[in-house]
Design a protein around this motif. Structure first.
Motif, mmCIF file in Angstrom:
data_model
loop_
_atom_site.group_PDB
_atom_site.id
_atom_site.type_symbol
_atom_site.label_atom_id
_atom_site.label_comp_id
_atom_site.label_asym_id
_atom_site.label_seq_id
_atom_site.Cartn_x
_atom_site.Cartn_y
_atom_site.Cartn_z
ATOM 1 N N TYR A 11 50.004 33.712 34.972
ATOM 2 C CA TYR A 11 49.027 34.435 34.091
ATOM 3 C C TYR A 11 47.443 33.944 34.056
ATOM 4 C CZ TYR A 11 48.174 37.128 29.898
ATOM 5 O OH TYR A 11 47.769 38.092 28.954
ATOM 6 N N ARG A 12 46.584 34.801 33.980
ATOM 7 C CA ARG A 12 45.148 34.537 33.804
ATOM 8 C C ARG A 12 44.505 34.582 32.479
ATOM 9 N NH1 ARG A 12 43.339 32.858 38.946
ATOM 10 N NH2 ARG A 12 44.589 33.369 40.577
ATOM 11 N N CYS A 13 43.708 33.751 32.073
ATOM 12 C CA CYS A 13 42.764 34.128 31.098
ATOM 13 C C CYS A 13 41.480 33.270 31.152
ATOM 14 C CB CYS A 13 43.529 33.443 29.696
ATOM 15 S SG CYS A 13 42.803 33.422 28.220
ATOM 16 N N GLY A 14 40.412 33.868 30.481
ATOM 17 C CA GLY A 14 39.102 33.355 30.625
ATOM 18 C C GLY A 14 38.126 34.068 30.054
ATOM 19 N N THR A 58 46.495 42.151 28.492
ATOM 20 C CA THR A 58 47.265 42.894 29.362
ATOM 21 C C THR A 58 48.547 42.143 29.572
ATOM 22 O OG1 THR A 58 46.380 42.108 31.560
ATOM 23 C CG2 THR A 58 45.256 43.964 30.311
ATOM 24 N N GLU A 59 49.534 42.553 30.617
ATOM 25 C CA GLU A 59 50.388 41.842 31.151
ATOM 26 C C GLU A 59 50.281 40.766 31.853
ATOM 27 O OE1 GLU A 59 53.613 42.358 30.155
ATOM 28 O OE2 GLU A 59 53.423 44.115 28.747
ATOM 29 N N SER A 60 49.233 40.791 32.491
ATOM 30 C CA SER A 60 49.106 39.672 33.611
ATOM 31 C C SER A 60 47.772 38.921 33.285
ATOM 32 C CB SER A 60 48.754 40.246 35.003
ATOM 33 O OG SER A 60 47.659 41.315 34.906
ATOM 34 N N ALA A 61 47.046 39.167 32.118
ATOM 35 C CA ALA A 61 45.708 38.350 31.981
ATOM 36 C C ALA A 61 45.211 39.045 30.752
ATOM 37 C CB ALA A 61 44.740 38.890 33.003
ATOM 38 N N GLN A 62 44.396 37.871 30.019
ATOM 39 C CA GLN A 62 43.616 38.208 28.927
ATOM 40 C C GLN A 62 42.139 37.704 29.157
ATOM 41 O OE1 GLN A 62 43.628 35.243 25.131
ATOM 42 N NE2 GLN A 62 44.912 37.085 24.518
ATOM 43 N N PHE A 63 41.427 39.110 28.863
ATOM 44 C CA PHE A 63 40.039 38.774 29.128
ATOM 45 C C PHE A 63 39.372 38.615 27.765
ATOM 46 C CE2 PHE A 63 42.171 41.759 32.300
ATOM 47 C CZ PHE A 63 41.625 41.519 33.333
ATOM 48 N N VAL A 64 38.528 37.637 27.599
ATOM 49 C CA VAL A 64 37.697 37.520 26.563
ATOM 50 C C VAL A 64 36.263 37.755 26.885
ATOM 51 C CG1 VAL A 64 37.339 35.572 24.449
ATOM 52 C CG2 VAL A 64 39.411 35.536 26.074
ATOM 53 N N VAL A 96 33.256 33.922 34.021
ATOM 54 C CA VAL A 96 32.660 35.042 34.881
ATOM 55 C C VAL A 96 31.579 35.597 34.021
ATOM 56 C CG1 VAL A 96 33.273 37.050 36.163
ATOM 57 C CG2 VAL A 96 34.903 35.382 35.976
ATOM 58 N N ILE A 97 30.639 36.074 34.977
ATOM 59 C CA ILE A 97 29.491 36.750 34.322
ATOM 60 C C ILE A 97 29.276 38.192 35.042
ATOM 61 C CG2 ILE A 97 26.978 36.807 34.143
ATOM 62 C CD1 ILE A 97 27.007 33.633 34.596
ATOM 63 N N LEU A 98 29.215 39.205 34.102
ATOM 64 C CA LEU A 98 28.955 40.582 34.483
ATOM 65 C C LEU A 98 27.403 40.814 34.161
ATOM 66 C CD1 LEU A 98 31.930 42.348 32.614
ATOM 67 C CD2 LEU A 98 31.700 41.681 34.904
ATOM 68 N N PHE A 99 26.745 40.934 35.351
ATOM 69 C CA PHE A 99 25.435 41.305 35.232
ATOM 70 C C PHE A 99 25.054 42.563 35.395
ATOM 71 C CE2 PHE A 99 21.208 41.364 37.790
ATOM 72 C CZ PHE A 99 20.374 41.208 36.584
ATOM 73 N N VAL A 100 24.614 43.180 34.076
ATOM 74 C CA VAL A 100 24.679 44.866 33.936
ATOM 75 C C VAL A 100 23.403 45.391 34.087
ATOM 76 C CG1 VAL A 100 25.160 46.823 32.466
ATOM 77 C CG2 VAL A 100 26.633 44.467 32.000
ATOM 78 N N VAL A 101 23.010 46.223 34.943
ATOM 79 C CA VAL A 101 21.734 46.834 35.280
ATOM 80 C C VAL A 101 22.066 48.399 35.417
ATOM 81 C CG1 VAL A 101 20.892 44.904 36.498
ATOM 82 C CG2 VAL A 101 21.974 46.875 37.928
ATOM 83 N N GLU A 102 20.938 49.080 35.014
ATOM 84 C CA GLU A 102 20.943 50.482 35.413
ATOM 85 C C GLU A 102 21.167 50.907 36.639
ATOM 86 O OE1 GLU A 102 18.495 53.090 32.740
ATOM 87 O OE2 GLU A 102 18.026 51.609 31.422
ATOM 88 N N ALA A 103 21.923 51.775 37.145
ATOM 89 C CA ALA A 103 21.932 52.230 38.555
ATOM 90 C C ALA A 103 20.695 52.816 38.918
ATOM 91 C CB ALA A 103 23.090 53.207 38.609
ATOM 92 N N GLY A 104 20.283 52.168 40.084
ATOM 93 C CA GLY A 104 19.070 52.782 40.596
ATOM 94 C C GLY A 104 17.621 52.066 40.083
ATOM 95 N N PRO A 175 41.107 38.418 39.012
ATOM 96 C CA PRO A 175 41.483 37.481 40.027
ATOM 97 C C PRO A 175 40.346 36.017 39.807
ATOM 98 C CG PRO A 175 40.632 39.147 41.291
ATOM 99 C CD PRO A 175 40.834 39.558 40.144
ATOM 100 N N LEU A 176 39.189 36.240 39.128
ATOM 101 C CA LEU A 176 38.097 35.300 39.121
ATOM 102 C C LEU A 176 38.467 34.311 37.758
ATOM 103 C CD1 LEU A 176 35.142 37.472 39.841
ATOM 104 C CD2 LEU A 176 36.358 36.027 41.427
ATOM 105 N N LEU A 177 39.288 34.913 36.890
ATOM 106 C CA LEU A 177 39.740 34.065 35.810
ATOM 107 C C LEU A 177 40.589 32.960 36.158
ATOM 108 C CD1 LEU A 177 40.643 36.998 33.247
ATOM 109 C CD2 LEU A 177 38.498 35.843 33.402
#
Length: 306
Positions: A11-14, A58-64, A96-104, A175-177
């Motif tokens: 199980y993964r969590c992060g 979820t069944e396999s991970a917890q995303f915070v 983990v970091i989600l870096f959000v930009v506008e497409a294009g 998989p990065l958690l």
């Protein structure tokens, strides 16, 4: 899902930070990832001012997921400095970091956020607002250009607004958690309490009602929040909120002619609170004036800014 103390050793969590310049759709992304409206949204930049945590189990991970304020380069008052500290402190604590930009689209403000990202954390580049891109093939040179800026763990084009390709993003993050038991119960969606959520709901209704008349130096303070049982046995929340603005003219705009705007703000907020809290809500909202509050560190602490 298994009981929280007997999960699989795989199980993964992060913690997953959602970062980007103002108005790239970070809050919309958080809301759709966890499947409920938790972080407030509007077309105005800098809608999010506090760190908001949303939990997806979820069944396999917890995303915070941690939604952060848009990093602000233009204005340097104490309020914006507090929000920028919020962003940088969050980046130091996540997996983990989600870096959000506008497409294009990638400008100087995006570049400034990219420079903040620590080198020892995996970063996924999220190309948001794909629904607004007519020619998807034209994005290939943009993706190639972005891939040169950093060794991203993944590049995921999606539309947060339309909830498109969010499963692809989730699959890239998991998989990065780190391997870990979940931090929160499986039915918990946030670590924020109802008092905080009530203030955010009121603030969103102000954003949406005021439009271009919205005073930037505005915040909401919940002065009293009581939980009780009504005579009919239904749960009841009695909430008393103050909207702080910088000038008397802003107070007049918020109240509106014969109090119509403030009444509409309170009515819309009450309806959302009743749905979110699954309880009856009695809400009173009034407007207070304090010149220079956005540079008053004592008041900022009182209003919950770190």
């Amino acid at each position: 899902m298994n009981e929280i103390n007997s999960v699989s050793p795989d199980y993964r969590c992060g913690f997953v930070a959602i970062v980007g310049r103002p108005n790239v759709g970070k809050s919309t992304l958080l809301n759709h990832l966890i499947g409920m409206k938790l972080s407030i949204t509007s077309r105005k930049a800098q809608t999010t001012r506090h760190r908001i945590t949303g939990v997806l189990t979820t069944e396999s991970a917890q995303f915070v997921f941690v939604d952060t304020p848009g990093f602000q380069n233009k204005y340097r008052n104490a309020l914006n400095q507090a929000m920028n500290r919020n962003v940088t402190s969050t980046l130091a604590d996540v997996d983990v970091i989600l870096f959000v930009v506008e497409a294009g689209r990638f400008g100087q403000d995006d570049e400034a956020v990219l420079r903040l990202l620590p080198q020892d954390r995996p970063v996924i580049l999220v190309l948001n607002k794909m629904d607004a891109v007519a020619d998807k093939a034209a994005l290939l040179p943009f993706i190639e250009q972005m891939a040169q800026k950093r060794d991203f763990a993944a590049i995921v084009p999606l539309s947060a607004l339309r909830a498109l390709k969010l499963d692809v993003l989730q699959q890239a993050v998991e998989p990065l958690l780190p391997l870990s038991a979940p931090f929160y119960e499986e039915d918990q969606v946030t670590d924020r309490n109802e008092r905080f959520l009530a203030a955010e709901i009121i603030r969103e209704k102000i954003f949406r009602t005021m439009g271009d008349e919205l005073p930037y130096a505005m915040t909401v303070e919940i002065e009293k929040f009581d939980e009780e049982m009504a005579k009919n046995g239904q749960e009841l929340r009695r909430i008393f909120a103050a909207v702080w603005v910088d000038r008397d003219s802003q107070k007049a705009m918020l109240i509106g002619r014969n109090g119509e705007k403030l009444k509409r703000i309170a009515s819309d907020a009450r309806k959302d609170m009743e749905q979110m809290f699954d309880a009856k809500v009695y809400l009173e909202v009034w407007v207070k004036v304090k010149s220079g509050w956005a540079d008053d560190t004592r008041l900022l602490r009182q209003f919950g800014f770190e």
